[in-house]
Design an enzyme around this catalytic site. Structure first.
Site, short mmCIF file in Angstrom:
data_model
loop_
_atom_site.label_atom_id
_atom_site.label_comp_id
_atom_site.label_asym_id
_atom_site.label_seq_id
_atom_site.Cartn_x
_atom_site.Cartn_y
_atom_site.Cartn_z
N GLU A 168 37.38 12.83 26.72
CA GLU A 168 36.60 11.47 27.25
C GLU A 168 35.30 11.08 26.31
O GLU A 168 35.48 10.36 26.29
CB GLU A 168 36.57 12.02 28.60
N ASP A 169 34.58 12.13 26.19
CA ASP A 169 33.00 11.75 25.59
C ASP A 169 32.49 11.96 24.25
O ASP A 169 31.94 11.97 23.92
CB ASP A 169 31.85 12.32 27.20
#
Ligand code: MN
Length: 722
Positions: free
Chosen positions: A84-85
Site C-alpha cells: 500500500e505504502d
C-alpha cells in the site's frame, strides 16, 4: 529519534525469542529477512506521531506473537503496509516470501482506485474484499485486528474527526469480528480504546470510580480466595484462581442496560477459576456454591452449550459473606486459551499436530456460504447489513417441534426459521406458531422459542417477504424464486397476448418459428426474454407486431392504431366471471386480500405477469402507490348462472357447546357449502373461521343475517387482509 530503529530491533528480538519457545521448529531466518526487507521498504516514512512507520508494522507482528501465530502470519504482519505504502508490488512479496504471505498482505491492503466515489460504497467494497480474503485465509482477520489495535493505541495523534470515525468503525466492525472469531484478548482492548474516544466522559467517570475503590476490592478478593482455595484443595481439584477487574466498556454497558450508577454495579470484579478437566469445572462450581450462595438465575453453562464462537465456561454470580456479589468464571486451561485467542489458537494446535480446536472449518464454510448468498446483492448497505446480521451479530437459539436446536441471528423471524429448515418449507410457509400460539410472520424470535411452521401445498413467496426476513439465506432463496417464477409467468402471458394479437391482425405466423429473428433484432438474446417483456408490460405487443415483415406492415399498423379506442370501448366477455375492458381471455385472478364476489363493486389492477387482479372497490390495498391509476383497468361482473365464489368469514361468539353446530345448521338451511372451517377459543370468546361458497353479495348478506341470529354470535366479518 535515533533510538527508534533500535526499538524496532529490540521488538524483533523479543518476537524471535518467543517464537523460539512456542514454535522451535519454525524457520526463523525468514523472520529476519522480512524484518530487513520491510524496514528498508518503509525507510524514511513517518507516522503522525513522528515514529518511523516501520515501528507500526513490527508492533503489529509483536501483537500477533502474543497470540502465538505461525511464522507466515508474522511475516505478513511485518509486510502488511508494504504494497500500500511503498514502491514494492504484490509480485515482489510473492517472489521473496511466497504466495501465502503475499495473499495475506493483499487481503489487508485497502482497495485503491475504486470507481465508487460514494464513501459508503467504497467502505462496503473494501469490506467485501476483506471478508473474501478471510474466507480464503482466516489469518488475514488476525492481522487486520492487530493492525487496528495498534492504530487505536496510537489514535491520539490524529485529528478529532478522524479519531471519532476510526473509533466508531472499530466498534461497528472490528469488535464484532474479534468477538465472532473468539479473540477476547483483542476484543476487550479494542472496545475500551474505542469507548475512551467515543464517550470520554463516561470512560473517565468509570476509571475514577474504579481507582477509588481499588484497595477495598483487593481486600475483598483476598478474603474470598483463601477459603475457596482451601476447599478446592480438600476435594482434590487442582486449580488456579485469579481476580480481575471487569473491562470498562462492559461495566458501562451494564450501567446503561440497568440504568444504574457505578456504585450499584455489584460485580465490578470477577474471579476466574482455571481447572484441569471438564468434570473439575462442575466440581468447582458445586464447591463454590456451598461456600457462597449463587444468585440462582445467574448460572450460565457455556460448557454444555458453547457460544457460536466456541467460547466455553461456567458463569455464576455468588453472594459473599460481606453481602457483595461477584461473578465467577470456571473453565479448563484449554477452554481458557481458546477464550482468549479464539481462532488464533487453531494455528497453535495445527503446528503442534493437534485437531481443529475452534471449529474454524465451520466458520470458514459459513463465511463462504454467506458470500455465495450475497453474490447477487449490489447494494453495499444491504451487503453490510446482511453480513453483520448473519455472521457477526448476536444470535438466538430456537427449537423445532421435534426439539432440534437452530441458531439464528437476533431479530430473525419465523420466516427465517422456515428457510433455515429447508427452502421448500420457506416457500410454502403461510404462518407460524411460536410456543403454541399463532404469531405474525414479522415477529422476532426469542431465545428458547419453540417454532412451528404452517405450510400450504403450493409455494407463495412475495416480494414483501424480503422486508420480513433477516438472514441472507432466506433473502437469497426468495429473490431467486421471485426472479424465476415471475419470468415463467411473464413468458406464458406474453405468449398468450402475442398469439391473440397475431390472430387479430390476420398474421398467420407461429411464435416459436417466426418471432425468433424479431427477438434478436429487438435486442433480446432469446425468444423467451421477448415474451417475458411483453407479458410483464415492459414491451408493448404492438411494437412486436410492427416489426414483422413489411408484407405484414399494414396489418401491424392496424393493431397499433386500433389500440386506444379498442381498450376503451370494447367490453368482451371473459371466461372467468368478469369482463375486462378491451381484452379477451386475459388471466383474471381474484385478489386474496379482499375476495370480491358478484355484487361487490370491483376494480381491476394490471399485475406484472399475473394478468388482471380483481379487488373490491374499498380494498385497503388499492391505496398502495404501486397500484396507481395507470395500472387500473375497468372491469365488470359477468357471471355464469352456476358460478360460485369463496368467501372467508370470521365469526366471533361467546363460547358455548353447540355453537359450531348451530352455525353450520344455519348454512345448511340456506344451501350454502362450507369449504373449510376452523375453530379456536380464548377465555369465553371463540372465533369461527369459515370459508363458504356463495353466488353473489345478495346471497351473502342473507347468510350473514341468519348467522347473526345464532345465539351468542357477537360479530361477523368478511375477511380482509391488510
Ligand atoms: Mn497498518
Amino acid at each position: 529519534m535515533s533510538s527508534q530503529p533500535k526499538l524496532c530491533q529490540t521488538i524483533m528480538e523479543g518476537i524471535w525469542e518467543r517464537v523460539e519457545v512456542f514454535n522451535p521448529q519454525a524457520d526463523k531466518d525468514r523472520l529476519w529477512e522480512a524484518f530487513h526487507f520491510a524496514q528498508e521498504a518503509h525507510e524514511g516514512q513517518k507516522r503522525k506521531s513522528g515514529d518511523p512507520f516501520f515501528l507500526h508494522a513490527i508492533t503489529v507482528a509483536n501483537i500477533l506473537t502474543d497470540l502465538r501465530m505461525d511464522v507466515d502470519t508474522l511475516i505478513a504482519a511485518m509486510l502488511h503496509d508494504v504494497v500500500e505504502d511503498t514502491p514494492y508490488a504484490h509480485q515482489d512479496i510473492v517472489d521473496r516470501f511466497g504466495s501465502e504471505v503475499a495473499n495475506m498482505v493483499n487481503g489487508v491492503t485497502k482497495i485503491s482506485g475504486l470507481k465508487e466515489v460514494n464513501k459508503e460504497a467504497r467502505k462496503a467494497e473494501t469490506y467485501r474484499k476483506l471478508v473474501l480474503s478471510i474466507a480464503n485465509d482466516p489469518r488475514t482477520v488476525l492481522i487486520k485486528l492487530a493492525d487496528r489495535l495498534h492504530n487505536m493505541r496510537t489514535i491520539e495523534f490524529l485529528s478529532q474527526d478522524r479519531q471519532q470515525a476510526i473509533a466508531q468503525e472499530t466498534m461497528d466492525v472490528y469488535v464484532p469480528f474479534a468477538n465472532r472469531f473468539g479473540i477476547a484478548k483483542i476484543k476487550w482492548e479494542l472496545e475500551d480504546l474505542a469507548f475512551k474516544v467515543l464517550l470520554p466522559g463516561k470512560y473517565f467517570e468509570i476509571e475514577r470510580g474504579i481507582n477509588q475503590t481499588r484497595s477495598e476490592r483487593e481486600r475483598l478478593i483476598k478474603k474470598l480466595l483463601i477459603p475457596l482455595r482451601e476447599s478446592m484443595e480438600k476435594t482434590g481439584v487442582k486449580c488456579v484462581i485469579t481476580g480481575r477487574p471487569k473491562h470498562f466498556y462492559s461495566i458501562y454497558r451494564k450501567m446503561e442496560a440497568q440504568e444504574i450508577g457505578l456504585e450499584r454495579v455489584y460485580d465490578l470484579l470477577a474471579l476466574r477459576i482455571i481447572v484441569e478437566t471438564k468434570a473439575d469445572c462442575y466440581h468447582a462450581l458445586g464447591e463454590l456454591h456451598t461456600l457462597f450462595p449463587p444468585l440462582s438465575d445467574r448460572i450460565k453453562d457455556f460448557i454444555a452449550t458453547p457460544k457460536p464462537n466456541m467460547y466455553q465456561s461456567l458463569h455464576s454470580t455468588v453472594r459473599t459473606p460481606q453481602g457483595k456479589y461477584i461473578e465467577v468464571q470456571i473453565r479448563t486451561d484449554k477452554m481458557h486459551e481458546r477464550a482468549e485467542l479464539g481462532i488464533a489458537a487453531h494455528w497453535r494446535y495445527k503446528e503442534g499436530g493437534g485437531t481443529d480446536a475452534v471449529g474454524l472449518g465451520e466458520m470458514v464454510t459459513m463465511l463462504r456460504q454467506i458470500m455465495a448468498w450475497q453474490e447477487d446483492v449490489s447494494d453495499p448497505r444491504e451487503y453490510m447489513d446482511t453480513m453483520m446480521s448473519d455472521f457477526l451479530r448476536d444470535e438466538v437459539f430456537v427449537f423445532s417441534p421435534g426439539g432440534d436446536v437452530f441458531q439464528l441471528p437476533a431479530g430473525a423471524t419465523p420466516l427465517d426459521f422456515a428457510f433455515r429448515i429447508h427452502s421448500e418449507v420457506g416457500f410454502r410457509c403461510t404462518g407460524a406458531k411460536v410456543n403454541g400460539r399463532i404469531v405474525s410472520l414479522r415477529s422476532e424470535l426469542g431465545n428458547g422459542d419453540s417454532v412451528e411452521i404452517l405450510t400450504s401445498k403450493t409455494p407463495n413467496p412475495s416480494a414483501s417477504w424480503l422486508d420480513i426476513v433477516k438472514t441472507g439465506r432466506a433473502k437469497h432463496h426468495i429473490r431467486r424464486w421471485l426472479k424465476t417464477s415471475r419470468f415463467a409467468e411473464s413468458v406464458a402471458l406474453g405468449r398468450q397476448i402475442l398469439e391473440r394479437e397475431l390472430t387479430r391482425a390476420h398474421l398467420h405466423l407461429k411464435i416459436d418459428a417466426d418471432l425468433v429473428d424479431v427477438a434478436q433484432e429487438m435486442g433480446y438474446s432469446e425468444l423467451d426474454k421477448l415474451l417475458a417483456a411483453v407479458g410483464s408490460g415492459d414491451l408493448n405487443h404492438a411494437k412486436v407486431i410492427g416489426r414483422l415483415t413489411p408484407r405484414n406492415a399494414s396489418a401491424a399498423e392496424k393493431v397499433l392504431t386500433r389500440g386506444k379506442e379498442l381498450y376503451d370501448s370494447l367490453l368482451r366477455r371473459s371466461s372467468t366471471g368478469v369482463r375486462v375492458a378491451g381484452v379477451d381471455n386475459l388471466m383474471v385472478i381474484y385478489a386474496r386480500c379482499c375476495q370480491p364476489i358478484p355484487g361487490d363493486s370491483i376494480v381491476g389492477v394490471i399485475t406484472r405477469g399475473r394478468g388482471v387482479s380483481v379487488h373490491r372497490a374499498g380494498c385497503s390495498n388499492l391505496s398502495d402507490p404501486n397500484l396507481g391509476p395507470e395500472r387500473r383497468i375497468e372491469v365488470s361482473w359477468d357471471v355464469a348462472p352456476d358460478q360460485t365464489f369463496l368467501v372467508k368469514l370470521i365469526i366471533q361468539a361467546v363460547d358455548r357447546k353447540s355453537l359450531l353446530m348451530d352455525v353450520s345448521e344455519v348454512l345448511n338451511l340456506s344451501n350454502t357449502n362450507i369449504q373449510s372451517g376452523n375453530f379456536s377459543s380464548e377465555g369465553d370468546l371463540s372465533t369461527v373461521t369459515l370459508v363458504v361458497e356463495v353466488k353473489n353479495l345478495n346471497k351473502l348478506e342473507k347468510i350473514l343475517t341468519s348467522i347473526g341470529k345464532v345465539r351468542g354470535v357477537q360479530s361477523i366479518q368478511r375477511y380482509q387482509l391488510n
